[in-house]
Design a protein around this motif. Sequence first.
Motif, PDB file in Angstrom:
ATOM      1  N   GLU A 175      13.997 -20.594  23.212  1.00 47.88           N
ATOM      2  CA  GLU A 175      13.622 -19.713  22.433  1.00 47.88           C
ATOM      3  C   GLU A 175      13.625 -18.575  23.239  1.00 47.88           C
ATOM      4  OE1 GLU A 175       9.247 -18.481  20.205  1.00 47.88           O
ATOM      5  OE2 GLU A 175       9.274 -20.247  21.893  1.00 47.88           O
ATOM      6  N   ALA A 176      13.319 -18.617  24.455  1.00 50.54           N
ATOM      7  CA  ALA A 176      13.480 -17.305  25.475  1.00 50.54           C
ATOM      8  C   ALA A 176      14.932 -16.915  25.478  1.00 50.54           C
ATOM      9  CB  ALA A 176      12.733 -17.819  26.629  1.00 50.54           C
ATOM     10  N   PHE A 234      13.291 -21.692  31.936  1.00 49.21           N
ATOM     11  CA  PHE A 234      14.423 -21.384  30.920  1.00 49.21           C
ATOM     12  C   PHE A 234      13.835 -22.137  29.885  1.00 49.21           C
ATOM     13  CE2 PHE A 234      17.509 -20.922  34.325  1.00 49.21           C
ATOM     14  CZ  PHE A 234      17.419 -19.505  34.299  1.00 49.21           C
ATOM     15  N   SER A 235      14.071 -21.404  28.477  1.00 49.40           N
ATOM     16  CA  SER A 235      13.479 -22.245  27.274  1.00 49.40           C
ATOM     17  C   SER A 235      14.844 -21.793  26.039  1.00 49.40           C
ATOM     18  CB  SER A 235      12.027 -22.017  26.704  1.00 49.40           C
ATOM     19  OG  SER A 235      12.008 -20.607  26.378  1.00 49.40           O
ATOM     20  N   ILE A 261       8.352 -19.022  35.673  1.00 54.07           N
ATOM     21  CA  ILE A 261       8.785 -19.165  34.131  1.00 54.07           C
ATOM     22  C   ILE A 261      10.123 -19.941  33.883  1.00 54.07           C
ATOM     23  CG2 ILE A 261       8.879 -18.074  31.845  1.00 54.07           C
ATOM     24  CD1 ILE A 261       7.328 -15.829  33.018  1.00 54.07           C
ATOM     25  N   LYS A 281      21.339 -19.844  35.045  1.00 50.91           N
ATOM     26  CA  LYS A 281      21.289 -19.905  33.489  1.00 50.91           C
ATOM     27  C   LYS A 281      22.537 -20.430  33.089  1.00 50.91           C
ATOM     28  CE  LYS A 281      19.155 -16.939  31.187  1.00 50.91           C
ATOM     29  NZ  LYS A 281      18.807 -15.346  30.465  1.00 50.91           N
ATOM     30  N   THR A 338      15.885 -15.309  22.285  1.00 47.08           N
ATOM     31  CA  THR A 338      15.220 -13.795  21.942  1.00 47.08           C
ATOM     32  C   THR A 338      15.969 -12.951  22.943  1.00 47.08           C
ATOM     33  OG1 THR A 338      13.214 -14.843  21.459  1.00 47.08           O
ATOM     34  CG2 THR A 338      13.142 -12.766  22.206  1.00 47.08           C
ATOM     35  N   GLY A 339      16.193 -13.321  24.207  1.00 44.57           N
ATOM     36  CA  GLY A 339      16.718 -12.203  24.996  1.00 44.57           C
ATOM     37  C   GLY A 339      18.110 -11.782  24.644  1.00 44.57           C
ATOM     38  N   ALA A 398      10.353 -12.957  36.215  1.00 43.90           N
ATOM     39  CA  ALA A 398      10.063 -14.436  35.726  1.00 43.90           C
ATOM     40  C   ALA A 398      10.333 -15.478  36.825  1.00 43.90           C
ATOM     41  CB  ALA A 398      11.145 -14.602  34.512  1.00 43.90           C
ATOM     42  N   CYS A 449      22.996 -19.872  21.922  1.00 44.66           N
ATOM     43  CA  CYS A 449      22.429 -18.726  21.299  1.00 44.66           C
ATOM     44  C   CYS A 449      23.382 -18.180  20.536  1.00 44.66           C
ATOM     45  CB  CYS A 449      21.990 -17.688  22.448  1.00 44.66           C
ATOM     46  SG  CYS A 449      21.102 -18.356  23.872  1.00 44.66           S
TER      47      CYS A 449
END
Length: 312
Positions: free
Chosen positions: A33-34, A30-31, A28, A213, A37-38, A23, A93
């Motif tokens: 949504e991602a 960070f978002s 790519i 992150k 999902t992770g 990534a 999250c």
Amino acid sequence: MRGIITPKLDVFLMQVNTAIADAKQQGIPFSAEAVRTGLNNLSALLDNKPDIELVRNDELVLTDRKIPVRIYHPAPTEKLPVLLHFHGGGHMCGSVELYDPISRQLAQHTNCIVICVDYRLAPEHPYPAGIDDCQYLLTHYKTLLNGLNYNDKLYIAGDSAGGAICTTLVMNNVENKAVKIDKQVLIYPSVDYTMTSASIDENGQGYLLEKDKVTWYFQQYFQVENLHDDLVKKASPLFGEFSNKMPETFIITGGCDPLRDEGLAYLNKLKAAGVTVEEHHFPDLPHAYMLLQSLVEEECERSYQLIGQFLR
């Protein structure tokens, strides 16, 4: 000192680290949504879902919003203590649904009525929206228990960001005569949003939770670029006022966790304030290991047993 990870997680972490490297190589970003999902993908590793006699969804209704909760009563004919469960996920999250197996394990091992809450998440709802939801639950949880057997013992528990919520609620309510938290359970808690502890750098790469992150999570949560902002330090429980009026506390830390040192620092400040503290340290486990149950089954079971012993 950088931790040495359990061999049980070698294959899993190799796959995770390859995906992270790919990534980054592709640029790519960070978002929300991602990352959601992770984290939700870890549900495949939460395969132990004990049957609890009574499980029901409910909600707290306010004028401007509803706060969804899920209630677990392991013995509906008994008057049991209540455990408010605040899930982790970096304040961005996590959900009642993802943490359902963990809430079930807590209910089973502690013999408590567990209430898990879907508090609001950043970046859509930045600080202090989620704290406000959890505070509302803390002061109104009994309205959810109409028709259920319960007693007046109140416990709180949280992992990671959920630990931040627990410690924040404790500090915010230490002089609130309407709230009595009898015990708190903190699992690899996040208590220093300024990210100044040594373990952030020592364990901040290769062990599932990455330093960059975490930084991004907190920037979304507080809507700031600089984590040395006064708001960030003021919101960090590690830098708040400690008092011997704080509840008896059990803290679990992991040797391969970037948040290891802040959890230990919080523990030491509680002890210095005269609070009764119990602790358990897993030297070879990373952050979020409770979400990796099928890979570190014995360690998770041991954690639940220790939590159960502390609360019983």
